[in-house]
Write a protein that holds these residues in place. Structure first.
Motif, mmCIF file in Angstrom:
data_model
loop_
_atom_site.group_PDB
_atom_site.id
_atom_site.type_symbol
_atom_site.label_atom_id
_atom_site.label_comp_id
_atom_site.label_asym_id
_atom_site.label_seq_id
_atom_site.Cartn_x
_atom_site.Cartn_y
_atom_site.Cartn_z
ATOM 1 N N LEU A 1 -8.630 44.226 -45.168
ATOM 2 C CA LEU A 1 -7.753 43.310 -45.886
ATOM 3 C C LEU A 1 -8.492 42.060 -46.366
ATOM 4 C CD1 LEU A 1 -4.541 43.599 -43.695
ATOM 5 C CD2 LEU A 1 -4.899 44.538 -45.991
ATOM 6 N N ASP A 2 -9.499 41.613 -45.601
ATOM 7 C CA ASP A 2 -10.237 40.415 -46.061
ATOM 8 C C ASP A 2 -11.433 40.758 -46.946
ATOM 9 O OD1 ASP A 2 -12.437 41.105 -44.425
ATOM 10 O OD2 ASP A 2 -11.901 39.688 -42.850
ATOM 11 N N GLY A 3 -11.637 42.056 -47.209
ATOM 12 C CA GLY A 3 -12.694 42.466 -48.120
ATOM 13 C C GLY A 3 -14.053 42.664 -47.487
ATOM 14 N N SER A 4 -14.155 42.435 -46.173
ATOM 15 C CA SER A 4 -15.449 42.644 -45.502
ATOM 16 C C SER A 4 -15.862 44.103 -45.556
ATOM 17 C CB SER A 4 -15.377 42.178 -44.048
ATOM 18 O OG SER A 4 -15.018 40.825 -43.957
ATOM 19 N N TRP B 1 -0.609 46.652 -38.325
ATOM 20 C CA TRP B 1 -1.899 46.729 -39.017
ATOM 21 C C TRP B 1 -1.900 47.762 -40.139
ATOM 22 C CZ3 TRP B 1 -1.188 47.865 -33.818
ATOM 23 C CH2 TRP B 1 -1.182 49.232 -33.471
ATOM 24 N N ASP B 2 -0.970 48.730 -40.116
ATOM 25 C CA ASP B 2 -0.952 49.767 -41.152
ATOM 26 C C ASP B 2 -0.055 49.410 -42.338
ATOM 27 O OD1 ASP B 2 -2.779 51.554 -40.202
ATOM 28 O OD2 ASP B 2 -1.339 52.900 -39.260
ATOM 29 N N ARG B 3 0.924 48.550 -42.140
ATOM 30 C CA ARG B 3 1.894 48.286 -43.220
ATOM 31 C C ARG B 3 1.229 47.797 -44.509
ATOM 32 N NH1 ARG B 3 5.308 44.869 -39.144
ATOM 33 N NH2 ARG B 3 5.756 46.492 -37.611
ATOM 34 N N ARG C 1 -0.794 49.134 -50.131
ATOM 35 C CA ARG C 1 -1.891 49.220 -51.107
ATOM 36 C C ARG C 1 -2.231 50.659 -51.466
ATOM 37 N NH1 ARG C 1 -2.266 44.605 -48.435
ATOM 38 N NH2 ARG C 1 -3.399 42.802 -49.275
ATOM 39 N N GLY C 2 -1.631 51.626 -50.804
ATOM 40 C CA GLY C 2 -1.893 53.029 -51.099
ATOM 41 C C GLY C 2 -3.181 53.560 -50.502
ATOM 42 N N TRP C 3 -3.758 52.813 -49.561
ATOM 43 C CA TRP C 3 -5.009 53.263 -48.942
ATOM 44 C C TRP C 3 -4.781 54.338 -47.894
ATOM 45 C CZ3 TRP C 3 -7.283 47.658 -48.064
ATOM 46 C CH2 TRP C 3 -7.636 47.126 -49.307
ATOM 47 N N VAL C 4 -3.621 54.301 -47.246
ATOM 48 C CA VAL C 4 -3.234 55.338 -46.283
ATOM 49 C C VAL C 4 -1.787 55.710 -46.555
ATOM 50 C CG1 VAL C 4 -4.840 54.596 -44.472
ATOM 51 C CG2 VAL C 4 -2.523 53.638 -44.540
#
Length: 309
Positions: free
Chosen positions: A249-252, A298-300, A305-308
């Protein structure tokens, strides 16, 4: 002879294959367990166990007797707990095994809330990712991602454990992002070593099913170590979202191959059938189910975003 105490001792020895372990779990000495079993064998006029210096196993009579006795002990414990539930809050010590991926970073807050809600329960929390038989190892309940290893165990699923391949932006800028699962073979990969499928991976995209061997350059039983390795930019890592969500989520970390789905695992409470209605176990399992809700926090945002899925 207290017939119920003798039957309870018999059931515990049958489940643990150990007089000493049965004594420890029941809070008595081994000699007490031995006496109770001897009295029961005298009462039924038949040997219930075959004993040697290293092995304790049920006799033919003992096997038949156990099937009936286990149900009786479970029912008596259930009724006792139901009566206590009407009159009091749960009390006593609860020994649990907790999966590291959940224990580190997610279990502290619900543990504190559970302690406030049930101050009479003392928790002994053992953190590791081994698949155990709670009966043999003396746990009231084990939280794990693999199915129960014995038919006498109950499984209560609490949430899906979703997984993603990911890497740092710097790694992907230098090496490029895989567009198909088989392209992972061209990258340095780091993988969790404890999955039952071992090196065999299956990913789906619509009607496409990709099955492949992916041994991994680095393997570890610690998902936290794998996450830390991923953050160094060392390679592509497959991580459960419960440890990777914040970094994603933070782009790391950047998710890879999100169009391909790895089958989810299930984080579940596993406990003996005789503990089905044990007040302490029921309190903890129901509390966690309520705390986590239908989808873990943590999954919501990853689902949004459609990642999972």
């Amino acid at each position: 002879m207290d017939r119920f105490l003798s039957i309870e001792a018999f059931v515990r020895v049958a489940e643990t294959s150990s007089f000493a372990e049965a004594a420890r779990q029941l809070g008595v000495t081994s000699s007490v367990i031995t006496t109770r079993i001897q009295q029961l064998e005298k009462f039924v006029n038949a040997p219930l166990f075959h004993r040697s210096t290293r092995v304790v196993r049920l006799s033919e009579v003992g096997e038949a007797f156990y099937r009936e006795c286990a149900e009786v002990v479970g029912r008596v414990n259930e009724l006792t707990d139901q009566m206590r539930e009407l009159r009091a809050t749960p009390t006593g010590r609860l020994r649990i095994q907790m999966l590291p991926g959940f224990a580190l970073g997610h279990f502290g807050a619900p543990l504190a809330e559970f302690n406030r809600r049930y101050p009479g329960i003392q928790l002994d929390v053992i953190v590791n990712d081994r698949v155990v038989d709670p009966i043999e190892e003396g746990f009231d309940v084990a939280f794990q991602i693999f199915p129960p290893i014995a038919e006498s165990l109950i499984e209560r699923r609490l949430f899906k454990v979703r997984r993603l391949f990911c890497a740092t932006p710097a790694y992907l800028k230098e090496h490029g992002a895989p567009q198909h699962p088989r392209e992972l073979l061209q990258h340095t990969t780091a993988l969790y070593s404890g999955y039952p499928s071992r090196n065999r991976w299956t990913m789906t995209h619509g009607d496409e099913v990709v099955e492949m061997e992916l041994p991994g350059m680095i393997r570890s039983n610690s998902v936290h170590l794998l996450r830390d390795y991923a953050l160094t930019g060392g390679g592509v890592v497959c991580l459960p979202t419960l440890v990777a969500s914040a970094a994603l989520l933070d782009g790391s970390l950047v998710p890879i191959l999100t169009g391909y789905t790895l089958s989810p695992l299930n984080f579940a409470a596993v406990y003996p059938a005789t503990q089905r209605q044990a007040l302490k176990v029921k309190a903890l399992v129901e509390f966690l189910a309520e705390y986590l809700g239908p989808e873990p926090a943590w999954d919501r945002p990853l689902i949004e975003r459609g990642w999972v899925t």
